[in-house]
Design an enzyme around this catalytic site. Structure first.
Site, mmCIF file in Angstrom:
data_model
loop_
_atom_site.group_PDB
_atom_site.id
_atom_site.type_symbol
_atom_site.label_atom_id
_atom_site.label_comp_id
_atom_site.label_asym_id
_atom_site.label_seq_id
_atom_site.Cartn_x
_atom_site.Cartn_y
_atom_site.Cartn_z
ATOM 1 N NE ARG A 59 -4.002 1.971 2.248
ATOM 2 C CZ ARG A 59 -4.321 2.752 3.276
ATOM 3 N NH1 ARG A 59 -3.685 2.630 4.426
ATOM 4 N NH2 ARG A 59 -5.276 3.646 3.155
ATOM 5 C CG HIS A 63 -1.382 5.428 -0.052
ATOM 6 N ND1 HIS A 63 -2.056 5.885 1.047
ATOM 7 C CD2 HIS A 63 -2.251 4.599 -0.696
ATOM 8 C CE1 HIS A 63 -3.277 5.372 1.073
ATOM 9 N NE2 HIS A 63 -3.425 4.578 0.030
ATOM 10 C CB VAL A 67 0.875 11.558 -3.832
ATOM 11 C CG1 VAL A 67 0.923 13.030 -3.436
ATOM 12 C CG2 VAL A 67 -0.364 10.892 -3.233
ATOM 13 C CG ASN A 91 -1.154 8.797 3.262
ATOM 14 O OD1 ASN A 91 -1.504 7.751 2.721
ATOM 15 N ND2 ASN A 91 -0.505 9.763 2.622
ATOM 16 N N PRO A 160 -7.724 7.759 -3.911
ATOM 17 C CG PRO A 160 -8.043 5.749 -5.057
ATOM 18 C CD PRO A 160 -7.009 6.778 -4.731
ATOM 19 C CG HIS A 190 -8.171 -3.771 -1.181
ATOM 20 N ND1 HIS A 190 -9.174 -2.863 -1.396
ATOM 21 C CD2 HIS A 190 -7.057 -3.035 -0.918
ATOM 22 C CE1 HIS A 190 -8.695 -1.622 -1.277
ATOM 23 N NE2 HIS A 190 -7.400 -1.704 -0.998
ATOM 24 C CG ASP A 237 -9.301 -12.679 1.043
ATOM 25 O OD1 ASP A 237 -10.405 -13.217 1.332
ATOM 26 O OD2 ASP A 237 -8.399 -13.279 0.436
HETATM 27 C C1 HEM Z 1 -9.185 1.335 -5.853
HETATM 28 C C2 HEM Z 1 -9.061 2.316 -4.973
HETATM 29 C C3 HEM Z 1 -8.626 2.026 -3.570
HETATM 30 C C4 HEM Z 1 -9.259 2.436 -2.440
HETATM 31 C C5 HEM Z 1 -10.507 3.295 -2.362
HETATM 32 C C6 HEM Z 1 -8.523 1.891 -1.326
HETATM 33 C C7 HEM Z 1 -8.842 2.106 -0.004
HETATM 34 C C8 HEM Z 1 -8.257 1.449 1.058
HETATM 35 C C9 HEM Z 1 -8.651 1.593 2.420
HETATM 36 C C10 HEM Z 1 -9.760 2.508 2.936
HETATM 37 C C11 HEM Z 1 -7.878 0.757 3.163
HETATM 38 C C12 HEM Z 1 -7.946 0.555 4.669
HETATM 39 C C13 HEM Z 1 -7.097 1.624 5.374
HETATM 40 C C14 HEM Z 1 -7.339 1.688 6.858
HETATM 41 O O1 HEM Z 1 -8.428 1.364 7.298
HETATM 42 O O2 HEM Z 1 -6.393 2.096 7.583
HETATM 43 C C15 HEM Z 1 -6.976 0.099 2.258
HETATM 44 C C16 HEM Z 1 -6.040 -0.822 2.628
HETATM 45 C C17 HEM Z 1 -5.150 -1.410 1.764
HETATM 46 N N1 HEM Z 1 -4.985 -1.089 0.430
HETATM 47 FE FE1 HEM Z 1 -6.245 -0.019 -0.691
HETATM 48 N N2 HEM Z 1 -7.470 1.172 -1.796
HETATM 49 C C18 HEM Z 1 -7.489 1.225 -3.163
HETATM 50 C C19 HEM Z 1 -6.558 0.682 -4.031
HETATM 51 C C20 HEM Z 1 -5.432 0.002 -3.619
HETATM 52 C C21 HEM Z 1 -4.321 -0.330 -4.478
HETATM 53 C C22 HEM Z 1 -4.193 0.080 -5.938
HETATM 54 C C23 HEM Z 1 -3.436 -1.026 -3.716
HETATM 55 C C24 HEM Z 1 -2.105 -1.593 -4.103
HETATM 56 C C25 HEM Z 1 -1.790 -2.002 -5.299
HETATM 57 C C26 HEM Z 1 -4.009 -1.126 -2.388
HETATM 58 C C27 HEM Z 1 -3.460 -1.824 -1.350
HETATM 59 C C28 HEM Z 1 -3.985 -1.871 -0.068
HETATM 60 C C29 HEM Z 1 -3.510 -2.765 0.961
HETATM 61 C C30 HEM Z 1 -2.469 -3.857 0.783
HETATM 62 C C31 HEM Z 1 -4.230 -2.459 2.121
HETATM 63 C C32 HEM Z 1 -4.046 -3.077 3.515
HETATM 64 C C33 HEM Z 1 -2.943 -2.313 4.238
HETATM 65 C C34 HEM Z 1 -2.624 -2.801 5.623
HETATM 66 O O3 HEM Z 1 -3.192 -3.784 6.101
HETATM 67 O O4 HEM Z 1 -1.771 -2.154 6.249
HETATM 68 N N3 HEM Z 1 -5.198 -0.472 -2.358
HETATM 69 N N4 HEM Z 1 -7.227 0.550 0.980
#
Ligand code: HEM
Ligand SMILES: *[C@@H]1O[C@H](CO)[C@@H](O)[C@H](O)[C@H]1NC(C)=O
Ligand SMILES: *[C@@H]1O[C@H](CO)[C@@H](O)[C@H](O)[C@H]1NC(C)=O
Ligand SMILES: *[C@@H]1O[C@H](CO)[C@@H](O)[C@H](O)[C@H]1NC(C)=O
Ligand SMILES: *[C@@H]1O[C@H](CO)[C@@H](O)[C@H](O)[C@H]1NC(C)=O
Length: 318
Positions: A59, A63, A67, A91, A160, A190, A237
């Site tokens: 992630r 991020h 940006v 963030n 996003p 995700h 998941d």
């Molecule tokens: C499509 C638009 C996307 C949205 C709206 C989105 C939104 C989010 C949100 C809200 C979380 C949870 C954050 C939290 O509660 O602290 C999250 C976690 C995560 N996102 Fe996304 N995300 C998107 C795309 C992506 C992309 C493109 C990637 C990487 C290629 C990604 C990888 C991850 C990962 C691996 C997590 C888990 C992080 C952790 O457990 O520390 N996401 N995302």
């Protein structure tokens, strides 16, 4: 006549290198031959001690890239006189793994002083994290340099939020030259990691395209009143939380997407067929994900004499 084909070959080669944004898979082969193995060992160790760290590192690269390009800007910490991206809404209290990257940087500096950028470390660490959790591998293109600036404003503009619907997501990714297929594949990240309740509460309590049993079990740790339990975590998941597989897509097909922005990818719209394809073919997902990660890693890199090679990832060189 011979040289007509020579010329077209030259033009083709030039076009291919322009398309890959001046980055190269062999960038550190002579300047720091141990860079990639140093990063891989450190990532493997971090992920074996905490599986979620793999997700957090993937992630962080996302991020970073969204940006102002993949330039390590997300890693710059706030100081008394510098406002970076870490306090931006998407963030703040959410991104993790910056210390892991700082530690990797220290190890990389010890083998090659001031040679390997923090932006490249992020790109390699994302790939190595996916591999450590059982996902596909790919060749990471290298040669990015690090920014001397960061933008909280642009982070809030370009990352996003989970409230986005399909149209908004498509626009956000198109703004970064990423296709709808890239977007659906990248969302498959995700398949690992966790989200805080505040990011899926609205979906739990307001939406109807969610599996009832799934919603009921999540509500226990994510109560309705805003403020209570905001930070409590659920896996993105629900079936295989720490495996980088294609279960994210089978979850979507049974209305078990955790975020609103996940479930919109399978909700009767134009991306349903791509979700079905990735759900039924792990190989199709792996291949599309690898391609999309390379595409994301090519967003506006700083190269040549732009930017700098930071000595410490969390701060600009003094
Ligand atoms: C499509 C638009 C996307 C949205 C709206 C989105 C939104 C989010 C949100 C809200 C979380 C949870 C954050 C939290 O509660 O602290 C999250 C976690 C995560 N996102 Fe996304 N995300 C998107 C795309 C992506 C992309 C493109 C990637 C990487 C290629 C990604 C990888 C991850 C990962 C691996 C997590 C888990 C992080 C952790 O457990 O520390 N996401 N995302
Ligand atoms: C980040 O969140 C904390 C609370 O968790 C808050 O005190 C702080 O003001 C926030 N930072 C920014 C820049 O909004
Ligand atoms: C690396 O090189 C820079 C100057 O190029 C120097 O300031 C720094 O102290 C060196 N770091 C180490 C660990 O040798
Ligand atoms: C999605 O985009 C539309 C049109 O640009 C906008 O009106 C709407 O507020 C956006 N939705 C969200 C959740 O930001
Ligand atoms: C969605 O759910 C939240 C939390 O339960 C609530 O505060 C909000 O008003 C709801 N929004 C809509 C549009 O129903």
């Amino acid at each position: 006549m011979a040289c007509a084909s020579c010329l077209s070959l030259l033009v083709l080669v030039a076009m291919a290198s322009a398309a890959s944004g001046q980055l190269s898979s062999t960038f550190y082969d002579t300047s720091c031959p141990n860079a990639l193995s140093t990063i891989k060992s450190a990532v493997t160790a971090a992920v074996s001690s905490e599986a979620r760290m793999g997700a957090s590192l993937v992630r962080l690269h996302f991020h970073d890239c969204f940006v102002d390009g993949c330039d390590g800007s997300v890693l710059l910490a706030d100081t008394g006189s510098f406002i970076g991206e870490q306090g931006a809404a998407p963030n703040n209290g959410s991104i993790r793994g910056m210390n892991v990257i700082d530690n990797i940087k220290t190890q990389v500096e010890a083998v090659c002083n001031q040679t390997v950028s923090c932006a490249d470390i992020l790109a390699v660490a994302a790939r190595d994290s996916v591999v450590a959790l059982g996902g596909p591998t790919w060749t990471v293109l290298l040669g990015r340099r690090d920014s001397t600036t960061a933008s909280k404003t642009n982070a809030e503009r370009d990352l996003p939020p989970p409230s986005f619907d399909l149209t908004n997501l498509t626009t956000a990714f198109a703004n970064k030259q990423l296709s709808v297929t890239d977007m659906v594949a990248l969302s498959g990240a995700h398949t690992i990691g966790q989200s805080q309740c505040l990011n899926f509460r609205d979906r739990l309590y307001n939406e109807t395209n969610i599996d009832t049993t799934f919603a009921t079990s999540l509500k226990a740790n994510c109560p309705r009143p805003t403020g209570s339990g905001d930070g409590s975590l659920a896996p993105l998941d629900t079936t295989t939380p720490n495996a980088f597989d294609n279960a994210y897509y089978t979850n979507l097909m049974s209305q078990k997407g955790l975020l609103h922005s996940d479930q919109v990818l399978f909700n009767g719209g134009s991306t349903d067929n791509t979700v079905r394809n990735f759900a039924s073919s792990a190989a199709a997902f792996s291949s599309a994900f690898a391609t999309a990660m390379v595409n994301m890693g090519n967003i506006a890199p700083k190269t040549g004499t732009q930017g700098q090679i930071r000595l410490t990832c969390s701060k600009v060189n003094s």
